[in-house]
Motif scaffolding. Structure first.
Motif, PDB file in Angstrom:
ATOM      1  N   SER A   8      93.958 -13.942  62.078  1.00  0.00           N
ATOM      2  CA  SER A   8      95.370 -14.476  61.670  1.00  0.00           C
ATOM      3  C   SER A   8      95.767 -15.202  63.148  1.00  0.00           C
ATOM      4  O   SER A   8      95.018 -15.041  64.177  1.00  0.00           O
ATOM      5  CB  SER A   8      96.328 -13.217  61.703  1.00  0.00           C
ATOM      6  OG  SER A   8      96.443 -12.564  63.024  1.00  0.00           O
ATOM      7  N   CYS A  64     107.581 -15.245  57.237  1.00  0.00           N
ATOM      8  CA  CYS A  64     106.769 -14.434  56.386  1.00  0.00           C
ATOM      9  C   CYS A  64     105.023 -15.038  56.583  1.00  0.00           C
ATOM     10  O   CYS A  64     104.962 -16.015  55.573  1.00  0.00           O
ATOM     11  CB  CYS A  64     107.062 -14.795  54.986  1.00  0.00           C
ATOM     12  SG  CYS A  64     108.920 -14.061  54.606  1.00  0.00           S
ATOM     13  N   THR A  65     104.430 -14.472  57.479  1.00  0.00           N
ATOM     14  CA  THR A  65     102.947 -14.504  57.223  1.00  0.00           C
ATOM     15  C   THR A  65     102.388 -13.980  56.247  1.00  0.00           C
ATOM     16  O   THR A  65     102.996 -13.101  55.653  1.00  0.00           O
ATOM     17  CB  THR A  65     102.552 -14.267  58.700  1.00  0.00           C
ATOM     18  OG1 THR A  65     102.887 -12.843  58.850  1.00  0.00           O
ATOM     19  CG2 THR A  65     103.103 -15.075  59.963  1.00  0.00           C
ATOM     20  N   GLU A  66     100.958 -14.012  56.103  1.00  0.00           N
ATOM     21  CA  GLU A  66     100.237 -13.181  55.061  1.00  0.00           C
ATOM     22  C   GLU A  66     100.762 -11.759  55.333  1.00  0.00           C
ATOM     23  O   GLU A  66     100.672 -10.990  54.086  1.00  0.00           O
ATOM     24  CB  GLU A  66      98.986 -13.317  55.159  1.00  0.00           C
ATOM     25  CG  GLU A  66      98.414 -15.094  54.964  1.00  0.00           C
ATOM     26  CD  GLU A  66      98.387 -15.712  56.327  1.00  0.00           C
ATOM     27  OE1 GLU A  66      98.719 -15.190  57.476  1.00  0.00           O
ATOM     28  OE2 GLU A  66      97.576 -16.637  56.353  1.00  0.00           O
ATOM     29  N   ASN A  67     100.699 -11.270  56.393  1.00  0.00           N
ATOM     30  CA  ASN A  67     100.670  -9.875  56.754  1.00  0.00           C
ATOM     31  C   ASN A  67     102.157  -9.259  56.862  1.00  0.00           C
ATOM     32  O   ASN A  67     102.370  -8.165  57.319  1.00  0.00           O
ATOM     33  CB  ASN A  67      99.939  -9.573  58.044  1.00  0.00           C
ATOM     34  CG  ASN A  67      98.229  -9.850  57.737  1.00  0.00           C
ATOM     35  OD1 ASN A  67      97.984  -9.974  56.773  1.00  0.00           O
ATOM     36  ND2 ASN A  67      97.728  -9.976  58.866  1.00  0.00           N
ATOM     37  N   ARG A  96     108.983 -19.338  54.557  1.00  0.00           N
ATOM     38  CA  ARG A  96     107.576 -19.490  54.155  1.00  0.00           C
ATOM     39  C   ARG A  96     106.863 -20.158  55.004  1.00  0.00           C
ATOM     40  O   ARG A  96     107.063 -21.579  55.048  1.00  0.00           O
ATOM     41  CB  ARG A  96     107.492 -20.012  52.634  1.00  0.00           C
ATOM     42  CG  ARG A  96     105.865 -20.081  52.037  1.00  0.00           C
ATOM     43  CD  ARG A  96     106.051 -20.528  50.563  1.00  0.00           C
ATOM     44  NE  ARG A  96     104.662 -20.256  50.132  1.00  0.00           N
ATOM     45  CZ  ARG A  96     104.477 -20.722  48.869  1.00  0.00           C
ATOM     46  NH1 ARG A  96     105.192 -21.058  47.998  1.00  0.00           N
ATOM     47  NH2 ARG A  96     103.129 -20.780  48.598  1.00  0.00           N
ATOM     48  N   ASP A  99     100.446 -20.637  52.794  1.00  0.00           N
ATOM     49  CA  ASP A  99     100.597 -20.684  51.468  1.00  0.00           C
ATOM     50  C   ASP A  99     100.864 -19.547  50.557  1.00  0.00           C
ATOM     51  O   ASP A  99     101.262 -19.372  49.481  1.00  0.00           O
ATOM     52  CB  ASP A  99      99.205 -21.415  50.995  1.00  0.00           C
ATOM     53  CG  ASP A  99      98.902 -22.808  51.612  1.00  0.00           C
ATOM     54  OD1 ASP A  99     100.370 -23.356  51.497  1.00  0.00           O
ATOM     55  OD2 ASP A  99      97.870 -23.355  51.705  1.00  0.00           O
ATOM     56  N   SER A 100     100.386 -18.498  51.160  1.00  0.00           N
ATOM     57  CA  SER A 100     100.386 -17.048  50.241  1.00  0.00           C
ATOM     58  C   SER A 100     101.780 -16.665  50.396  1.00  0.00           C
ATOM     59  O   SER A 100     102.357 -16.424  51.649  1.00  0.00           O
ATOM     60  CB  SER A 100      99.551 -16.162  50.955  1.00  0.00           C
ATOM     61  OG  SER A 100      99.648 -14.714  50.436  1.00  0.00           O
ATOM     62  N   TYR A 101     102.579 -16.377  49.517  1.00  0.00           N
ATOM     63  CA  TYR A 101     103.848 -16.029  49.330  1.00  0.00           C
ATOM     64  C   TYR A 101     104.243 -15.503  47.922  1.00  0.00           C
ATOM     65  O   TYR A 101     103.643 -16.035  46.848  1.00  0.00           O
ATOM     66  CB  TYR A 101     105.044 -17.129  49.540  1.00  0.00           C
ATOM     67  CG  TYR A 101     106.333 -16.568  49.576  1.00  0.00           C
ATOM     68  CD1 TYR A 101     106.781 -16.065  51.041  1.00  0.00           C
ATOM     69  CD2 TYR A 101     107.294 -16.578  48.713  1.00  0.00           C
ATOM     70  CE1 TYR A 101     108.266 -15.621  51.159  1.00  0.00           C
ATOM     71  CE2 TYR A 101     108.506 -15.852  48.803  1.00  0.00           C
ATOM     72  CZ  TYR A 101     108.742 -15.274  50.062  1.00  0.00           C
ATOM     73  OH  TYR A 101     110.196 -14.828  50.123  1.00  0.00           O
ATOM     74  N   PRO A 103     104.429 -12.406  50.955  1.00  0.00           N
ATOM     75  CA  PRO A 103     103.499 -11.863  51.711  1.00  0.00           C
ATOM     76  C   PRO A 103     102.432 -10.815  50.907  1.00  0.00           C
ATOM     77  O   PRO A 103     103.235 -10.121  50.223  1.00  0.00           O
ATOM     78  CB  PRO A 103     103.939 -10.942  53.215  1.00  0.00           C
ATOM     79  CG  PRO A 103     105.405 -12.004  52.908  1.00  0.00           C
ATOM     80  CD  PRO A 103     105.677 -12.251  51.588  1.00  0.00           C
ATOM     81  N   GLN A 104     101.298 -10.831  51.497  1.00  0.00           N
ATOM     82  CA  GLN A 104     100.440  -9.705  50.762  1.00  0.00           C
ATOM     83  C   GLN A 104      99.960  -8.840  52.047  1.00  0.00           C
ATOM     84  O   GLN A 104      98.816  -8.822  52.326  1.00  0.00           O
ATOM     85  CB  GLN A 104      99.360 -10.332  50.096  1.00  0.00           C
ATOM     86  CG  GLN A 104      99.663 -11.222  48.922  1.00  0.00           C
ATOM     87  CD  GLN A 104     100.206 -10.667  47.957  1.00  0.00           C
ATOM     88  OE1 GLN A 104      99.900  -9.501  47.353  1.00  0.00           O
ATOM     89  NE2 GLN A 104     101.504 -11.021  47.592  1.00  0.00           N
TER      90      GLN A 104
END
Length: 171
Positions: A8, A64-67, A96, A99-101, A103-104
């Motif tokens: 990250s 909102c990052t991936e994590n 956002r 790209d990932s939304y 978050p995962q």
């Protein structure tokens, strides 16, 4: 910018949003972001900020990052912020930035704190799919996402904060 072992680039995003925070402050938008010095207690500042948001019926801005929302050992993580927002029914404005939304946040049998994906579920409860995020990404001609400029992001947030204060519907 150095990467964390998980790949990250949180420091880069954090630096960007500290600049955005400064722009909003310079334009007289009352916004909070924890800033500490060596020896300061991060958690005390976070609790003070969340209590103020609650008392003043403010809006929590979630970068909102991936994590984002990952369950960690820290009692002062974004997961703790989301739990507080759920409990106190705080309004959350999601930004956002990747790209990932939605978050995962990491989870699974080998994750130390989240075996079942509880963190992702928490985010989806606090920020339902009907909540429109502010897209801070800027697609170049090559369609590779990069972030918009600090000023562009600050303007977008400022517009939403003005709408929120006036009682108008958000984006």
């Amino acid at each position: 910018v150095e990467e964390f072992p998980d790949g990250s680039k949180a420091p880069e995003i954090e630096q960007k949003f500290r600049r955005v925070h400064g722009i909003l402050k310079d334009h007289k938008f009352d916004n909070l972001m924890v800033a500490t010095n060596g020896g300061d207690e991060f958690g005390d500042f976070m609790m003070d900020h969340l209590a103020r948001l609650d008392n003043e019926k403010g809006v929590m801005i979630a970068v909102c990052t991936e994590n984002y929302g990952e369950m960690t050992a820290s009692p002062y993580s974004s997961n703790a912020e989301l739990k507080y927002a759920l409990d106190r029914k705080l309004r959350v404005l999601p930004l956002r930035v990747v790209d990932s939304y939605p978050p995962q946040p990491p989870h699974g049998p080998d994750h130390a704190y989240d075996k079942t994906g509880e963190a992702g579920t928490l985010f989806n409860i606090v920020v339902p799919s009907s909540t429109v995020f502010l897209d801070c990404r800027d697609k170049a001609d090559t369609e590779i996402a990069r972030l918009k400029t600090d000023m562009e992001i600050a303007r977008m947030i400022a517009e939403e904060l003005v709408k929120f204060k006036s009682g108008a519907p958000a984006a």
